[in-house]
Write a protein that holds these residues in place. Structure first.
Motif, PDB file in Angstrom:
ATOM      1  N   VAL A  29       0.851  -1.202   0.000  1.00 12.21           N
ATOM      2  CA  VAL A  29       0.000   0.000   0.000  1.00 12.21           C
ATOM      3  C   VAL A  29       0.881   1.245   0.000  1.00 12.21           C
ATOM      4  O   VAL A  29       2.021   1.217   0.477  1.00 12.21           O
ATOM      5  N   PRO A  30       0.392   2.352  -0.550  1.00  9.56           N
ATOM      6  CA  PRO A  30       1.202   3.573  -0.669  1.00  9.56           C
ATOM      7  C   PRO A  30       1.818   4.053   0.631  1.00  9.56           C
ATOM      8  O   PRO A  30       2.957   4.536   0.639  1.00  9.56           O
ATOM      9  N   ALA A  31       1.110   3.941   1.738  1.00  7.44           N
ATOM     10  CA  ALA A  31       1.617   4.449   3.013  1.00  7.44           C
ATOM     11  C   ALA A  31       2.917   3.774   3.442  1.00  7.44           C
ATOM     12  O   ALA A  31       3.700   4.363   4.190  1.00  7.44           O
ATOM     13  N   GLU A  32       3.169   2.571   2.957  1.00 12.18           N
ATOM     14  CA  GLU A  32       4.374   1.846   3.357  1.00 12.18           C
ATOM     15  C   GLU A  32       5.628   2.355   2.648  1.00 12.18           C
ATOM     16  O   GLU A  32       6.744   2.109   3.102  1.00 12.18           O
ATOM     17  N   LEU A  33       5.450   3.049   1.535  1.00 15.59           N
ATOM     18  CA  LEU A  33       6.597   3.492   0.742  1.00 15.59           C
ATOM     19  C   LEU A  33       6.624   4.994   0.483  1.00 15.59           C
ATOM     20  O   LEU A  33       7.534   5.484  -0.184  1.00 15.59           O
ATOM     21  N   ASP A  34       5.668   5.731   1.015  1.00 18.24           N
ATOM     22  CA  ASP A  34       5.516   7.126   0.607  1.00 18.24           C
ATOM     23  C   ASP A  34       6.612   8.074   1.078  1.00 18.24           C
ATOM     24  O   ASP A  34       6.665   9.219   0.642  1.00 18.24           O
ATOM     25  N   GLN A  35       7.507   7.621   1.961  1.00 15.31           N
ATOM     26  CA  GLN A  35       8.609   8.474   2.415  1.00 15.31           C
ATOM     27  C   GLN A  35       9.937   8.154   1.729  1.00 15.31           C
ATOM     28  O   GLN A  35      10.956   8.758   2.031  1.00 15.31           O
ATOM     29  N   MET A  36       9.930   7.213   0.807  1.00 10.66           N
ATOM     30  CA  MET A  36      11.192   6.684   0.281  1.00 10.66           C
ATOM     31  C   MET A  36      11.596   7.294  -1.053  1.00 10.66           C
ATOM     32  O   MET A  36      11.724   6.610  -2.067  1.00 10.66           O
ATOM     33  N   GLU A  37      11.829   8.564  -1.053  1.00  9.29           N
ATOM     34  CA  GLU A  37      12.227   9.248  -2.284  1.00  9.29           C
ATOM     35  C   GLU A  37      13.648   8.900  -2.718  1.00  9.29           C
ATOM     36  O   GLU A  37      14.018   9.144  -3.866  1.00  9.29           O
ATOM     37  N   ASN A  90       7.154 -13.347  -3.335  1.00 10.03           N
ATOM     38  CA  ASN A  90       6.185 -13.162  -2.270  1.00 10.03           C
ATOM     39  C   ASN A  90       4.836 -13.636  -2.810  1.00 10.03           C
ATOM     40  O   ASN A  90       4.796 -14.448  -3.737  1.00 10.03           O
ATOM     41  N   VAL A  91       3.744 -13.141  -2.259  1.00  7.21           N
ATOM     42  CA  VAL A  91       2.416 -13.521  -2.760  1.00  7.21           C
ATOM     43  C   VAL A  91       1.598 -12.262  -3.026  1.00  7.21           C
ATOM     44  O   VAL A  91       0.394 -12.222  -2.790  1.00  7.21           O
ATOM     45  N   VAL A  92       2.271 -11.233  -3.559  1.00  8.58           N
ATOM     46  CA  VAL A  92       1.628  -9.948  -3.807  1.00  8.58           C
ATOM     47  C   VAL A  92       0.600 -10.087  -4.938  1.00  8.58           C
ATOM     48  O   VAL A  92       0.912 -10.588  -6.018  1.00  8.58           O
ATOM     49  N   THR A  93      -0.617  -9.609  -4.677  1.00  8.28           N
ATOM     50  CA  THR A  93      -1.666  -9.623  -5.695  1.00  8.28           C
ATOM     51  C   THR A  93      -1.982  -8.222  -6.210  1.00  8.28           C
ATOM     52  O   THR A  93      -2.538  -8.077  -7.301  1.00  8.28           O
ATOM     53  N   ASP A  94      -1.618  -7.205  -5.412  1.00  5.66           N
ATOM     54  CA  ASP A  94      -1.967  -5.845  -5.798  1.00  5.66           C
ATOM     55  C   ASP A  94      -0.946  -4.868  -5.237  1.00  5.66           C
ATOM     56  O   ASP A  94      -0.500  -4.997  -4.097  1.00  5.66           O
ATOM     57  N   MET A  95      -0.544  -3.897  -6.062  1.00  7.73           N
ATOM     58  CA  MET A  95       0.384  -2.868  -5.599  1.00  7.73           C
ATOM     59  C   MET A  95      -0.224  -1.473  -5.669  1.00  7.73           C
ATOM     60  O   MET A  95       0.389  -0.515  -5.209  1.00  7.73           O
ATOM     61  N   GLY A  96      -1.403  -1.375  -6.257  1.00  3.10           N
ATOM     62  CA  GLY A  96      -2.064  -0.079  -6.351  1.00  3.10           C
ATOM     63  C   GLY A  96      -1.140   0.974  -6.950  1.00  3.10           C
ATOM     64  O   GLY A  96      -0.474   0.753  -7.957  1.00  3.10           O
ATOM     65  N   THR A  97      -1.085   2.126  -6.304  1.00  7.42           N
ATOM     66  CA  THR A  97      -0.199   3.213  -6.745  1.00  7.42           C
ATOM     67  C   THR A  97       0.968   3.386  -5.775  1.00  7.42           C
ATOM     68  O   THR A  97       1.512   4.474  -5.634  1.00  7.42           O
ATOM     69  N   SER A  98       1.351   2.306  -5.113  1.00  4.07           N
ATOM     70  CA  SER A  98       2.365   2.375  -4.055  1.00  4.07           C
ATOM     71  C   SER A  98       3.735   2.791  -4.557  1.00  4.07           C
ATOM     72  O   SER A  98       4.575   3.248  -3.779  1.00  4.07           O
ATOM     73  N   LEU A  99       3.995   2.669  -5.864  1.00  2.00           N
ATOM     74  CA  LEU A  99       5.317   2.999  -6.403  1.00  2.00           C
ATOM     75  C   LEU A  99       5.467   4.469  -6.767  1.00  2.00           C
ATOM     76  O   LEU A  99       6.565   4.921  -7.090  1.00  2.00           O
ATOM     77  N   LYS A 100       4.402   5.195  -6.697  1.00  2.00           N
ATOM     78  CA  LYS A 100       4.377   6.579  -7.176  1.00  2.00           C
ATOM     79  C   LYS A 100       5.409   7.461  -6.476  1.00  2.00           C
ATOM     80  O   LYS A 100       5.999   8.357  -7.089  1.00  2.00           O
ATOM     81  N   ALA A 101       5.642   7.234  -5.189  1.00  2.00           N
ATOM     82  CA  ALA A 101       6.542   8.097  -4.414  1.00  2.00           C
ATOM     83  C   ALA A 101       8.024   7.766  -4.611  1.00  2.00           C
ATOM     84  O   ALA A 101       8.885   8.532  -4.189  1.00  2.00           O
ATOM     85  N   LEU A 102       8.324   6.653  -5.274  1.00  2.00           N
ATOM     86  CA  LEU A 102       9.706   6.194  -5.386  1.00  2.00           C
ATOM     87  C   LEU A 102      10.405   6.879  -6.565  1.00  2.00           C
ATOM     88  O   LEU A 102      10.728   6.258  -7.580  1.00  2.00           O
TER      89      LEU A 102
END
Length: 346
Positions: free
Chosen positions: A162-170, A180-192
Motif C-alpha cells: 500500500v502507498p503508506a508503506e513506501l511514501d517516504q522513500m524518495e 512473495n504472494v503480492v496480488t496488488d500494488m495499487g499506486t504504491s510505487l508513485k513516491a519512489l
C-alpha cells in the motif's frame, strides 16, 4: 637506555607496518576466526555473542550464531550483520541505541510482521541498506526511514503493498519484492522517484503495477499471472532499458500494437507466454527473447518497417526456439534487416 629506546621505537613502528600489510576493512568480508577480539571503545561494549573487531569498531558481526533474539546494540555501530540466525522479533526497545546504523542485514531469520515494532526502524535516519529477505513477513515494516536506498524484502509472505508503506522513500533506488504472494500494488510505487531497479517477479500479479517511477531502468515481472499490458505503460518510463515478463499469461490480444515499440528499450524478455505473433519492437532493441511461445510466423515487419542499407535493426540476440516455426520460415530479406544478429535461434 639504548635498549629501552629500541623497545619504544619498535612499539611505535608496529601499527604502521600492520596498516601497510593488511586491509583494515577485511572484517567486512571475512570476519570469521576473530571472535576473541572484542572492541571496548566509547559507545558501549560488544555483546559476548557477537564480534566487534577493533580494526573496524563501527561494525558488529552476529551472523550465523544461532540467535533467537536481538542482541544489545552499542550506539556507535553503523554496520550490523544479523543474517542466518533464528531471530523472531524486532521490538522497538531493541533498536533504541541503533540510530547510527547505515547497513542492517537481517536476511534468513524468522521475523514475523506482528513481531516487528511500529517504530523499530523509524529513528535510523542514516540507514542506507535494509535486508529482510527470507523471513516470514506478511507486510512491509512500518515507518521505514526515507534515507533507504536498497531495500530487500524478497522471499517473504507479503500479500499487498500500500502507498503508506513506501511514501517516504524518495531516495530508494533498489527494491526487491520477488517471491512473495503480492496480488496488488495499487499506486504504491508513485513516491519512489529515485527507483532504478524493481523486481516483483514470482508473485500473483495480474496486471502491470501502476505509476511506475520515471527513473526506472530495470523492471522484472517474470512468473506472475499478467495477461495484458497497458499500451502506454513504457511511455512514462523513458529511462527503462530492461523488461522481463517471461512466464506470464500474455497473448497477442493483451499486447497493444506499439507497447514495446519504444526507443530506449535494450532488452525484452517475453518468453514462456502464449504469443502467436512476434510483437512490434523498436529498431534500437538489442536483445529479444520469445522462446517457448506459440508463434507461427516470422514477420520481418516486427523489426523493420523499411529494409535497405541505412535502415536496419540493432538486434543482436533473437530467440524463437520452442515455437511453431522453423529456419525455413525466415525470409531472405532478414539478412539486411537483422544484420547485427549474431545468432537467431529457431
Amino acid at each position: 637506555m639504548r635498549g629501552a629506546a629500541a623497545v619504544l621505537l619498535l612499539v611505535a613502528l608496529v601499527p604502521s607496518c600492520l596498516s601497510q600489510e593488511r586491509d583494515p576493512f577485511a572484517w567486512l568480508y571475512n570476519p570469521r576466526g576473530h571472535g576473541f577480539l572484542q572492541a571496548d571503545s566509547a559507545g558501549g561494549e560488544c555483546p559476548e555473542e557477537c564480534d566487534c573487531p577493533p580494526t573496524f569498531p563501527v561494525a558488529m558481526y552476529c551472523d550465523g550464531r544461532g540467535l533467537t533474539a536481538m542482541p544489545s546494540i552499542p550506539a556507535r555501530m553503523k554496520y550490523l550483520y544479523l543474517q542466518n540466525n533464528a531471530i523472531r522479533a524486532v521490538p522497538d526497545s531493541a533498536m533504541v541505541n541503533a540510530t547510527n546504523l547505515v547497513w542492517l542485514l537481517m536476511q534468513h531469520n524468522q521475523l514475523a510482521s506482528d513481531a516487528v515494532g511500529e517504530q523499530a526502524f523509524a529513528k535510523m535516519q542514516g540507514l542506507d541498506r535494509l535486508y529482510l529477505h527470507h523471513n516470514n513477513l506478511t507486510r512491509i515494516p512500518a515507518n521505514l526511514p526515507g534515507s533507504l536506498r536498497d531495500l530487500r524484502l524478497n522471499h517473504n509472505k507479503i500479500e499487498k503493498v500500500v502507498p503508506a508503506e513506501l511514501d517516504q522513500m524518495e531516495n530508494l533506488t533498489i527494491l526487491y519484492l520477488h517471491d512473495n504472494v503480492v496480488t496488488d500494488m495499487g499506486t504504491s510505487l508513485k513516491a519512489l522517484k529515485s527507483l532504478v531497479l524493481l523486481d516483483i517477479s514470482g508473485n500473483h500479479l495480474k496486471t502491470v503495477p501502476k505509476a511506475l517511477p520515471a527513473e526506472l531502468h530495470q523492471l522484472y515481472l517474470e512468473s506472475n499471472a499478467i495477461d495484458t499490458v497497458p499500451e502506454d505503460f513504457l511511455a512514462h518510463v523513458p529511462q527503462l532499458q530492461y523488461v522481463r515478463m517471461a512466464h506470464n499469461q500474455l497473448t497477442d490480444k493483451g499486447i497493444p500494437r506499439n507497447t514495446f515499440n519504444v526507443s530506449g528499450l535494450l532488452e525484452l524478455d517475453l518468453s514462456f507466454n502464449k504469443l502467436e505473433r512476434i510483437p512490434l519492437v523498436s529498431t534500437t532493441l538489442e536483445h529479444l527473447y520469445l522462446q517457448a511461445n506459440q508463434i507461427k510466423e516470422f514477420t520481418l515487419g516486427s523489426f523493420c518497417n523499411v529494409v535497405d542499407v541505412t535502415n536496419f535493426s540493432k538486434l543482436q540476440t533473437l530467440r524463437l526456439d520452442g515455437n511453431e516455426i522453423s529456419r525455413q520460415d525466415i525470409p531472405t530479406e532478414s539478412a539486411l534487416c537483422l544484420r547485427r544478429a549474431a545468432n537467431i535461434e529457431v
